[in-house]
Motif scaffolding. Structure first.
Motif, mmCIF file in Angstrom:
data_model
loop_
_atom_site.group_PDB
_atom_site.id
_atom_site.type_symbol
_atom_site.label_atom_id
_atom_site.label_comp_id
_atom_site.label_asym_id
_atom_site.label_seq_id
_atom_site.Cartn_x
_atom_site.Cartn_y
_atom_site.Cartn_z
ATOM 1 N N VAL A 86 0.851 -1.194 0.000
ATOM 2 C CA VAL A 86 0.000 0.000 0.000
ATOM 3 C C VAL A 86 0.887 1.243 0.000
ATOM 4 C CG1 VAL A 86 -1.957 -1.098 1.133
ATOM 5 C CG2 VAL A 86 -0.155 -0.083 2.520
ATOM 6 N N LYS A 87 0.322 2.319 -0.517
ATOM 7 C CA LYS A 87 1.009 3.606 -0.542
ATOM 8 C C LYS A 87 0.407 4.511 0.527
ATOM 9 C CE LYS A 87 2.026 3.450 -5.512
ATOM 10 N NZ LYS A 87 1.863 4.156 -6.818
ATOM 11 N N TRP A 88 1.257 5.125 1.309
ATOM 12 C CA TRP A 88 0.795 6.038 2.350
ATOM 13 C C TRP A 88 1.886 7.048 2.653
ATOM 14 C CZ3 TRP A 88 3.068 5.285 7.435
ATOM 15 C CH2 TRP A 88 3.902 4.165 7.512
ATOM 16 N N GLU A 89 1.609 7.969 3.568
ATOM 17 C CA GLU A 89 2.539 9.058 3.872
ATOM 18 C C GLU A 89 2.703 9.195 5.384
ATOM 19 O OE1 GLU A 89 1.647 12.096 0.131
ATOM 20 O OE2 GLU A 89 0.561 12.346 2.022
ATOM 21 N N ARG A 90 3.881 9.628 5.771
ATOM 22 C CA ARG A 90 4.153 9.923 7.171
ATOM 23 C C ARG A 90 5.278 10.949 7.251
ATOM 24 N NH1 ARG A 90 6.797 5.293 10.678
ATOM 25 N NH2 ARG A 90 6.893 7.110 12.057
ATOM 26 N N PHE A 91 5.347 11.639 8.376
ATOM 27 C CA PHE A 91 6.387 12.643 8.570
ATOM 28 C C PHE A 91 7.677 11.974 9.045
ATOM 29 C CE2 PHE A 91 2.843 15.653 8.685
ATOM 30 C CZ PHE A 91 3.383 16.703 7.951
ATOM 31 N N GLU A 92 8.769 12.342 8.395
ATOM 32 C CA GLU A 92 10.086 11.850 8.779
ATOM 33 C C GLU A 92 11.104 12.972 8.621
ATOM 34 O OE1 GLU A 92 11.104 8.460 6.477
ATOM 35 O OE2 GLU A 92 9.683 7.110 7.475
ATOM 36 N N LYS A 93 12.172 12.883 9.393
ATOM 37 C CA LYS A 93 13.246 13.863 9.282
ATOM 38 C C LYS A 93 14.188 13.450 8.155
ATOM 39 C CE LYS A 93 13.239 15.665 13.983
ATOM 40 N NZ LYS A 93 14.036 15.936 15.208
ATOM 41 N N VAL A 94 14.339 14.357 7.197
ATOM 42 C CA VAL A 94 15.122 14.080 5.992
ATOM 43 C C VAL A 94 16.267 15.084 5.915
ATOM 44 C CG1 VAL A 94 15.046 13.879 3.479
ATOM 45 C CG2 VAL A 94 13.049 13.234 4.837
ATOM 46 N N ASP A 95 17.427 14.610 5.455
ATOM 47 C CA ASP A 95 18.581 15.491 5.263
ATOM 48 C C ASP A 95 18.382 16.320 3.998
ATOM 49 O OD1 ASP A 95 19.800 14.474 7.511
ATOM 50 O OD2 ASP A 95 20.855 12.900 6.399
ATOM 51 N N ILE A 96 18.476 17.637 4.147
ATOM 52 C CA ILE A 96 18.284 18.552 3.024
ATOM 53 C C ILE A 96 19.509 19.455 2.920
ATOM 54 C CG2 ILE A 96 16.875 20.436 2.100
ATOM 55 C CD1 ILE A 96 14.481 19.221 3.431
ATOM 56 N N LYS A 97 20.011 19.592 1.703
ATOM 57 C CA LYS A 97 21.182 20.437 1.477
ATOM 58 C C LYS A 97 20.756 21.898 1.379
ATOM 59 C CE LYS A 97 23.985 16.966 -0.903
ATOM 60 N NZ LYS A 97 24.748 16.644 -2.135
ATOM 61 N N VAL A 98 21.526 22.767 2.018
ATOM 62 C CA VAL A 98 21.268 24.204 1.993
ATOM 63 C C VAL A 98 22.521 24.910 1.491
ATOM 64 C CG1 VAL A 98 19.542 24.104 3.820
ATOM 65 C CG2 VAL A 98 21.942 24.385 4.424
ATOM 66 N N LYS A 99 22.484 26.230 1.492
ATOM 67 C CA LYS A 99 23.623 27.004 1.012
ATOM 68 C C LYS A 99 24.851 26.764 1.886
ATOM 69 C CE LYS A 99 20.917 30.742 -1.045
ATOM 70 N NZ LYS A 99 20.644 32.202 -1.027
#
Length: 300
Positions: free
Chosen positions: A243-256
């Motif tokens: 099944v496909k679903w969504e949840r909140f997770e902490k993801v690494d995001i590149k910034v300046k």
């Protein structure tokens, strides 16, 4: 055509006597230009004629501005409509070139017919049809929709709503594909509040007990929610559906600056149904108390 001809038949054309040359260039008869000049002169020289040309005569039974304003304000009275409580709910209307009017969205607490009946009861001397009364409704007032039942837009509400929708879609799919399940015994809930009420004791004075909301009550809990075998670990994990679903997770995001920060993002997942329902049950443990607080704050 008279409007276009009158717009080009100005005073300069008459003064320079170039009406024939202008008619040749435009490919129009000279008489038509003369008629346009006559109309233009009538409008510009006579104040009364100008008013008659540019203003529209109103009907005898037309609504006055006072009645329109009275009906407009009645739609926004307390008990008729209320604001949503969400700052993001803003309605914008175009009132001119690159000019817009914005206002917070209001929700009707009654049907439009009930609002009209209340108006005629309060103002019996005003003769106003329901269609005319509805035309006086402000542009930012609308009827309540199912999604307006959400009183909070925080992480808990968004994640619980998404998980609930995925669970019910999976259950509907099971009922359609498998005839062994009895539709009368297997419930497909329409709203989150319905499934929350199943896991709580009955209300007293239209309010749940605080012990039930905190999950301290021994008579209620998430164990009262009946799940199907394919929705729990009791089913065959090898043949479990994805099944496909969504949840909140902490993801690494590149910034300046070549730096990486962790940000809470709604991540799409594809797992077995067991993981989805176990996550939804965990959310149900703390959701009733959070929903109670959000509703109480919205009423203040």
């Amino acid at each position: 055509m008279n409007v276009l001809v009158a717009s080009i038949s100005g005073e300069k054309v008459t003064e320079t006597r170039c009406r024939k040359n202008l008619a040749k260039k435009l490919g129009l008869p000279v008489r038509r230009l003369s008629r346009g000049n006559r109309i233009r002169t009538t409008i510009s020289k006579s104040e009364k004629s100008c008013w008659a040309y540019v203003c529209r005569k109103t009907r005898k039974d037309a609504l006055s501005e006072e009645i329109k304003r009275l009906a407009y304000n009645f739609w926004m009275k307390h008990g008729i409509s209320r604001h949503t409580g969400n700052k993001a709910d803003v309605k914008r209307e175009r009132i001119g070139p690159k000019t817009y009017s914005s206002h917070q969205v209001y929700l009707l607490e009654k049907t439009q017919t009930e609002v009209y009946i209340d108006f005629t009861t309060e103002y019996p001397c005003i003769k106003l049809s329901q269609r005319s009364f509805e035309n006086c409704k402000p542009y930012f007032i609308r009827q309540v929709r199912p999604k307006d039942r959400q009183t909070c837009c925080c992480r808990y509400h968004v994640e619980t709503k998404s998980a609930f929708k995925s669970c019910m879609n999976f259950r509907k799919k099971l009922l359609n594909e498998n005839d062994a399940y009895d539709e009368n015994n297997v419930h497909v809930y329409d709203y989150i509040s319905d499934i929350v009420d199943v896991t709580l004791c009955n209300k007293e004075d239209n309010v749940h007990k605080i012990s039930c909301l905190k999950r301290d009550c021994g008579e209620c809990g998430i164990n009262k929610l009946e799940l199907l075998p394919k929705e729990t670990a009791a089913g065959d994990l090898d043949t479990a559906q994805i099944v496909k679903w969504e949840r909140f997770e902490k993801v690494d995001i590149k910034v300046k600056g070549n730096k990486t920060i962790k940000k809470l993002v709604l991540v799409k997942k594809e797992t077995k149904a067991v993981e989805l329902f176990s996550h939804f049950l965990e959310l149900l443990k703390s959701f009733p108390l959070h929903q109670h607080r959000a509703t109480w704050q919205n009423k203040q």
